[in-house]
Write a protein that holds these residues in place. Structure first.
Motif, PDB file in Angstrom:
ATOM      1  N   ALA A  58       0.798  -1.229   0.000  1.00 18.26           N
ATOM      2  CA  ALA A  58       0.000   0.000   0.000  1.00 18.26           C
ATOM      3  C   ALA A  58       0.832   1.281   0.000  1.00 18.26           C
ATOM      4  O   ALA A  58       0.369   2.324  -0.430  1.00 18.26           O
ATOM      5  CB  ALA A  58      -0.937  -0.008   1.197  1.00 18.26           C
ATOM      6  N   GLY A  73      -2.055   7.417  -4.141  1.00 18.75           N
ATOM      7  CA  GLY A  73      -1.573   6.089  -4.496  1.00 18.75           C
ATOM      8  C   GLY A  73      -2.735   5.097  -4.463  1.00 18.75           C
ATOM      9  O   GLY A  73      -3.889   5.486  -4.190  1.00 18.75           O
ATOM     10  N   THR A  74      -2.438   3.830  -4.693  1.00 18.54           N
ATOM     11  CA  THR A  74      -3.504   2.822  -4.842  1.00 18.54           C
ATOM     12  C   THR A  74      -4.486   2.767  -3.665  1.00 18.54           C
ATOM     13  O   THR A  74      -5.697   2.722  -3.893  1.00 18.54           O
ATOM     14  CB  THR A  74      -2.909   1.434  -5.131  1.00 18.54           C
ATOM     15  OG1 THR A  74      -1.944   1.111  -4.113  1.00 18.54           O
ATOM     16  CG2 THR A  74      -2.216   1.401  -6.485  1.00 18.54           C
ATOM     17  N   VAL A  99      -2.079  -3.373   3.315  1.00 14.49           N
ATOM     18  CA  VAL A  99      -0.917  -4.014   3.922  1.00 14.49           C
ATOM     19  C   VAL A  99       0.351  -3.275   3.498  1.00 14.49           C
ATOM     20  O   VAL A  99       0.546  -3.011   2.308  1.00 14.49           O
ATOM     21  CB  VAL A  99      -0.828  -5.505   3.503  1.00 14.49           C
ATOM     22  CG1 VAL A  99       0.313  -6.195   4.246  1.00 14.49           C
ATOM     23  CG2 VAL A  99      -2.155  -6.208   3.774  1.00 14.49           C
ATOM     24  N   GLU A 100       1.185  -2.942   4.491  1.00 14.31           N
ATOM     25  CA  GLU A 100       2.441  -2.244   4.190  1.00 14.31           C
ATOM     26  C   GLU A 100       3.494  -2.715   5.205  1.00 14.31           C
ATOM     27  O   GLU A 100       3.303  -2.589   6.404  1.00 14.31           O
ATOM     28  CB  GLU A 100       2.240  -0.723   4.251  1.00 14.31           C
ATOM     29  CG  GLU A 100       3.510   0.108   4.170  1.00 14.31           C
ATOM     30  CD  GLU A 100       4.433  -0.240   3.008  1.00 14.31           C
ATOM     31  OE1 GLU A 100       3.986  -0.260   1.845  1.00 14.31           O
ATOM     32  OE2 GLU A 100       5.634  -0.515   3.272  1.00 14.31           O
ATOM     33  N   ASP A 128       3.692  -8.394   6.354  1.00 15.79           N
ATOM     34  CA  ASP A 128       4.131  -8.908   5.051  1.00 15.79           C
ATOM     35  C   ASP A 128       2.909  -9.540   4.381  1.00 15.79           C
ATOM     36  O   ASP A 128       2.303 -10.454   4.940  1.00 15.79           O
ATOM     37  CB  ASP A 128       5.235  -9.959   5.294  1.00 15.79           C
ATOM     38  CG  ASP A 128       5.742 -10.610   4.015  1.00 15.79           C
ATOM     39  OD1 ASP A 128       5.026 -10.577   2.980  1.00 15.79           O
ATOM     40  OD2 ASP A 128       6.853 -11.159   4.049  1.00 15.79           O
ATOM     41  N   ASP A 151       1.268  -4.590  -5.714  1.00 14.62           N
ATOM     42  CA  ASP A 151       2.115  -3.603  -6.383  1.00 14.62           C
ATOM     43  C   ASP A 151       3.533  -3.594  -5.794  1.00 14.62           C
ATOM     44  O   ASP A 151       3.929  -2.612  -5.162  1.00 14.62           O
ATOM     45  CB  ASP A 151       1.427  -2.226  -6.235  1.00 14.62           C
ATOM     46  CG  ASP A 151       2.170  -1.115  -6.968  1.00 14.62           C
ATOM     47  OD1 ASP A 151       3.002  -1.416  -7.831  1.00 14.62           O
ATOM     48  OD2 ASP A 151       1.910   0.067  -6.647  1.00 14.62           O
ATOM     49  N   ASP A 157       9.188  -9.066  -3.135  1.00 11.11           N
ATOM     50  CA  ASP A 157       8.077  -8.540  -2.330  1.00 11.11           C
ATOM     51  C   ASP A 157       6.766  -9.304  -2.541  1.00 11.11           C
ATOM     52  O   ASP A 157       5.776  -9.023  -1.869  1.00 11.11           O
ATOM     53  CB  ASP A 157       7.806  -7.062  -2.677  1.00 11.11           C
ATOM     54  CG  ASP A 157       9.028  -6.179  -2.440  1.00 11.11           C
ATOM     55  OD1 ASP A 157       9.952  -6.633  -1.743  1.00 11.11           O
ATOM     56  OD2 ASP A 157       9.047  -5.045  -2.958  1.00 11.11           O
TER      57      ASP A 157
HETATM   58  C1  LIG Z   1       5.657   0.136  -5.415  1.00 12.56           C
HETATM   59  S1  LIG Z   1       5.397   0.484  -3.731  1.00 12.56           S
HETATM   60  C2  LIG Z   1       3.647   0.583  -3.618  1.00 12.56           C
HETATM   61  C3  LIG Z   1       3.077   1.861  -4.116  1.00 12.56           C
HETATM   62  C4  LIG Z   1       1.608   2.030  -3.812  1.00 12.56           C
HETATM   63  N1  LIG Z   1       0.816   0.897  -4.289  1.00 12.56           N
HETATM   64  C5  LIG Z   1       1.094   3.312  -4.407  1.00 12.56           C
HETATM   65  O1  LIG Z   1       0.339   3.292  -5.375  1.00 12.56           O
HETATM   66  O2  LIG Z   1       1.478   4.381  -3.892  1.00 12.56           O
HETATM   67  C6  LIG Z   1       5.718  -1.021  -2.901  1.00 12.56           C
HETATM   68  C7  LIG Z   1       5.478  -0.983  -1.391  1.00 12.56           C
HETATM   69  O3  LIG Z   1       5.419  -2.312  -0.885  1.00 12.56           O
HETATM   70  C8  LIG Z   1       6.039  -2.380   0.374  1.00 12.56           C
HETATM   71  N2  LIG Z   1       6.396  -3.806   0.576  1.00 12.56           N
HETATM   72  C9  LIG Z   1       7.480  -4.465   0.112  1.00 12.56           C
HETATM   73  N3  LIG Z   1       7.404  -5.769   0.414  1.00 12.56           N
HETATM   74  C10 LIG Z   1       6.213  -5.964   1.061  1.00 12.56           C
HETATM   75  C11 LIG Z   1       5.551  -7.102   1.589  1.00 12.56           C
HETATM   76  N4  LIG Z   1       6.105  -8.314   1.508  1.00 12.56           N
HETATM   77  N5  LIG Z   1       4.349  -6.931   2.194  1.00 12.56           N
HETATM   78  C12 LIG Z   1       3.794  -5.694   2.262  1.00 12.56           C
HETATM   79  N6  LIG Z   1       4.374  -4.572   1.772  1.00 12.56           N
HETATM   80  C13 LIG Z   1       5.573  -4.703   1.167  1.00 12.56           C
HETATM   81  C14 LIG Z   1       7.177  -1.396   0.253  1.00 12.56           C
HETATM   82  O4  LIG Z   1       7.570  -0.907   1.540  1.00 12.56           O
HETATM   83  C15 LIG Z   1       6.579  -0.287  -0.622  1.00 12.56           C
HETATM   84  O5  LIG Z   1       6.004   0.729   0.153  1.00 12.56           O
END
Ligand SMILES: C[S@@+](CC[C@H](N)C(=O)[O-])C[C@H]1O[C@@H](n2cnc3c(N)ncnc32)[C@H](O)[C@@H]1O
Length: 305
Positions: A58, A73-74, A99-100, A128, A151, A157
């Motif tokens: 998120a 963002g999403t 989830v973040e 996670d 995303d 990830d």
């Molecule tokens: C590309 S960004 C997401 C951008 C968001 N969807 C938006 O539109 O603003 C990816 C995010 O996923 C988080 N992340 C990475 N691995 C993750 C996991 N296993 N579970 C949850 N969040 C995770 C990162 O900290 C990062 O904030």
């Protein structure tokens, strides 16, 4: 070209990559245009008792674009979206799980959700997604039309196993599967290959890609590319993508729609999976006409030429 110039160029590209993803999603979730047409997923599901939304990656709620402006963002796109039908009924997401993994971002998102008046509908989980997904799925209503956005920044990830669990949700009760909108981050993987030294990806990087894609059929092609023996990067990219798509279809999704962002050297592919013909139609127009999203602040250059 100075470093600063290169950085500025990259930032500009990142801007349009983000724009495309967010605009496709916003068009899909739905809004009405100035003539009252449209409505997307929310319009199509106005008759359902409730609608659910899961955001697996998120972030904090906003996205910086080109270092100049910001947009939702999403998670905030999903939270704020609402459609009023001709008969006066309103449709929006009734339950949202965001989830973040990063604590600071999750805290900021919690504050943004509260500011947007969404705390009663949306829950922010500092977890996670690959671990917490079974817990979330127990709360998703089996009859609720549900959209899940995944995303990730990097292959590590997201695991295909998570996509499989979502696809299997309430198998015997659901009329339609949970829809999944996945950002497949494989476009920059060639950076981990050293063509001069004829070295392919590390075992660890390959392992992460296997877990994301759900298989390893693409590996020989990647190794051949790394060894400088024939295939070019676009072929490897296409092989990875094709394997991922075949695996998604194998989960029972009849409609899988794909958009590379942005050709000719895509950074990622957006992959949408559903088993509802209406979803296919709405996503078709969202991917085709993403630039028409009214929150897309400026018309983007025509990159297809
Ligand atoms: C590309 S960004 C997401 C951008 C968001 N969807 C938006 O539109 O603003 C990816 C995010 O996923 C988080 N992340 C990475 N691995 C993750 C996991 N296993 N579970 C949850 N969040 C995770 C990162 O900290 C990062 O904030």
């Amino acid at each position: 070209v100075t470093d600063a110039n290169e950085r500025a160029l990259l930032e500009e590209q990142v801007g349009s990559w983000t724009q495309a993803k967010l605009s496709v999603l916003r068009r899909y979730i739905g809004y009405k245009d100035e003539r009252g047409r449209g409505g997307g997923f929310l319009g199509a599901t106005v008759g359902a008792r409730e609608r659910n939304y899961i955001d697996g990656h998120a972030s904090y709620g906003h996205d910086r674009v080109s270092g100049v402006f910001r947009r939702n963002g999403t998670p905030l796109i999903a939270l704020e979206a609402a459609i009023t039908a001709k008969d006066g009924r309103t449709s929006r997401f009734d339950h949202l799980w965001f989830v973040e993994l990063d604590k600071a971002k999750a805290d900021e998102l919690t504050a943004n959700v509260r500011r947007a008046g969404g705390a009663a509908r949306a829950e922010v989980l500092n977890r996670d997604i690959n671990v917490v997904i079974p817990e979330i799925l127990t709360k998703v209503h089996p009859l609720a039309p549900t959209l899940c956005v995944l995303d990730p920044y990097d292959p590590g990830d997201l695991r295909f196993e998570t996509i499989r669990r979502i696809a299997d949700h309430a198998r015997d009760e659901r009329r339609h599967k949970i829809e999944q909108f996945v950002n497949l981050p494989i476009g920059l993987m060639h950076r981990g290959v050293n063509l001069k030294e004829k070295r392919t990806l590390t075992a660890q990087a390959k392992g992460r890609l296997r877990e994301l894609i759900g298989g390893s059929g693409w590996e020989p092609l990647l190794d051949a590319y790394g060894a400088g023996a024939g295939p070019r990067w676009p072929e490897v990219f296409e092989a990875m993508k094709a394997e991922f798509i075949a695996n998604v279809r194998g989960l029972g999704y009849t409609y899988v729609q794909v958009m590379d962002v942005l050709p000719p050297h895509p950074y990622y592919s957006l992959v949408f999976a559903s088993d509802h013909p209406r979803a296919e139609t709405i996503m078709g127009s969202s991917m085709r006409d993403w630039q028409r999203d009214p929150t897309n602040p400026q018309l983007t250059l025509d990159w297809s030429r």
